[in-house]
Design an enzyme around this catalytic site. Structure first.
Site, PDB file in Angstrom:
ATOM      1  N   HIS A 128       0.818  -1.218   0.000  1.00 28.58           N
ATOM      2  CA  HIS A 128       0.000   0.000   0.000  1.00 28.58           C
ATOM      3  C   HIS A 128       0.850   1.266   0.000  1.00 28.58           C
ATOM      4  CE1 HIS A 128       0.412  -0.245   4.520  1.00 28.58           C
ATOM      5  NE2 HIS A 128       0.457   1.066   4.385  1.00 28.58           N
TER       6      HIS A 128
ATOM      7  N   ASP B 296       0.060  -7.550   1.249  1.00 28.16           N
ATOM      8  CA  ASP B 296       0.518  -6.184   1.518  1.00 28.16           C
ATOM      9  C   ASP B 296       2.046  -6.125   1.621  1.00 28.16           C
ATOM     10  OD1 ASP B 296       0.221  -3.486   1.792  1.00 28.16           O
ATOM     11  OD2 ASP B 296      -0.154  -3.520   3.941  1.00 28.16           O
TER      12      ASP B 296
ATOM     13  N   SER C 207       4.555   2.118   8.273  1.00 21.37           N
ATOM     14  CA  SER C 207       4.251   1.013   7.365  1.00 21.37           C
ATOM     15  C   SER C 207       5.469   0.644   6.532  1.00 21.37           C
ATOM     16  CB  SER C 207       3.095   1.397   6.440  1.00 21.37           C
ATOM     17  OG  SER C 207       1.904   1.565   7.155  1.00 21.37           O
TER      18      SER C 207
END
Length: 458
Positions: free
Chosen positions: A100, A130, A206
């Site tokens: 992402h 992901d 992230s």
């Protein structure tokens, strides 16, 4: 004894400043040695994503399209900037991050802790897990982290999260490994099996590193469970073993992750089911359905069997089973343990990607049909896997509804079973039916677990 331990730790302080702490007493002094070892391999990632602005619903209507075409033709794609973190895994510039963060990016810049900046490109990406593997374009040898075997990680271990939260710069937070084998609790786009930690993880973390006290990578931070948008002490990291499987496939030239296909439907065995089956405790996955092409069926498993282990490791949820299969890797064989009539049995299951057989026969309906632009494919195991369809589904699936299909109520993932009362099994057949002279069209469509009827005038 406690005072003696503290004195020993204080005497060892000069040594601790030069090497990774080896005891709890040393760790009480500082995390500095671990951070000095791990931080240079954690990078900031800046990605640029081009997005096409959406028009109004009227723009998709064939009647209004001619009136609205010119104003919307002048709209330009917008640039979105994505901020995240990444971890260097080899001296030649292999980097792991979240899908992402970089999956749809057209321009990626990687900035090291020492402010060196490099361009990077995506080698392999997978939205479901992901994860994305990048390659930094540089001849320089880069600092990197070693991967730690995921099955050696235990709940209660100290852990550090390193990343770039909110774009403030590289930041380190500490905590412990709070849980293992977490599935379905992620707040991000990743699905499957996670390591849980209470080390604070915030937006921008992230793709960053979760490391142990030896500076080895435990997992890649991917998401948090939160109601406020900030860290509540429940964060999730993708285990290092799955990261290793991604790196291996990227180095072999794959641009998409080849995930082994189970071809089964099932659910976790709860206490009531275990009691009904005469088992002393719940655990494992009871098989509810098997696709005719399933490798588990080929290995001798049947509906009603309970899968309790893959590759010598216990599994209790479908997500755990898929994770274990992915770690073993497509093309290999896995030792699968299962219960049948109260006794435990074993089988060797060949782990293969979902077969693209029979041919999907992708067809875009032409202008001579009543739904031009509608794109259909024949449902086969590969299509079932890609579109997350039920194993029992057959027919033709919608991959692009097009303007006219969207007006008729069709969506991506719909499976057309019947058109005007005729059962549809192939895209070409659907095109022939919709090319006929007709004023009304009726369809039976499978959408998720529901069957719905669509009727429209031509």
């Amino acid at each position: 004894m406690k005072i003696l331990a503290i004195l020993i730790a204080l005497c060892a302080a000069p040594l601790a400043a030069q090497q990774v702490p080896q005891s709890a007493a040393q760790m009480q002094l500082s995390f500095v040695p671990v951070v000095k070892q791990a931080a240079p391999a954690v990078v900031n990632i800046y990605a640029r994503i081009m997005t096409q602005p959406r028009g109004t619903p009227l723009q998709s209507d064939p009647f209004f399209e001619r009136f609205l075409r010119d104003p919307f033709a002048t709209r330009k794609p917008r640039v979105q900037n994505s901020l995240g973190s990444g971890v260097i895994l080899s001296a030649d510039g292999i980097v792991v991050s979240n899908y992402h963060v970089v999956g749809m990016a057209t321009d990626i810049r990687v900035v090291l802790n020492d402010r060196r900046e490099y361009a990077a490109r995506v080698l392999l990406g997978d939205e479901e897990s992901d994860l994305a593997i990048l390659q930094i374009d540089t001849p320089d040898a880069l600092p990197f982290l070693d991967l730690r075997a995921s099955d050696s990680v235990e709940v209660g271990e100290l852990a550090l999260a390193i990343g770039n939260p909110f774009g403030v710069g590289q930041t380190v937070s500490s905590g412990i490994v709070s849980g293992l084998a977490r599935s379905g609790g992620s707040g991000g786009s990743g699905q499957g099996y996670f390591v849980q930690t209470d080390a604070p993880i915030n937006p921008g973390n992230s793709g960053g590193a979760l490391v142990d006290t030896q500076g080895r990578l435990i997992g890649v931070n991917t998401s948090i469970l939160t109601r406020s948008g900030g860290s509540n002490g429940i964060g999730f990291a993708i285990p290092a073993d799955l990261v290793a499987a991604f790196v291996a496939q990227a180095r072999n030239g794959s641009d998409r992750f080849k995930r082994p296909w189970a071809g089964i439907s099932g659910q976790s065995l709860d206490a009531d089911m275990a009691e009904t089956m005469g088992l002393d405790r719940p655990g494992g996955i009871i098989i509810a359905g098997l696709h005719p092409a399933s490798p588990f069926l080929d290995a001798g498993l049947a509906v009603g069997d309970v899968i309790v282990g893959v590759g010598g490791v216990a599994v209790n949820t479908p997500a755990e089973m898929i994770y274990r299969m992915s770690v073993v890797g497509a093309g290999a064989k896995a030792d699968v343990s299962f219960l049948r009539r109260g006794g435990e049995e074993r089988a060797q299951v060949s782990l293969l990607a979902a077969p693209d057989i029979p041919s999907r026969e992708e067809t875009v309906l032409d202008r001579d049909t009543v739904l031009p632009g509608l794109t259909l494919v024949r449902v086969n195991p590969a299509v079932l896997d890609e579109m997350n369809l039920s194993l029992e589904v057959s027919g033709v699936a919608v991959t692009q509804p097009g303007r006219f299909g969207r007006r008729a109520g069709l969506r991506y993932g719909d499976v057309i079973l019947e058109i005007n009362g005729e059962t549809v099994t192939r895209p070409g057949q659907a095109q022939d039916i919709l090319r006929g002279d007709m004023r009304r069209v009726s369809m039976v469509v499978q959408r998720g677990a529901r069957r719905i009827g669509l009727r429209f005038r031509v």
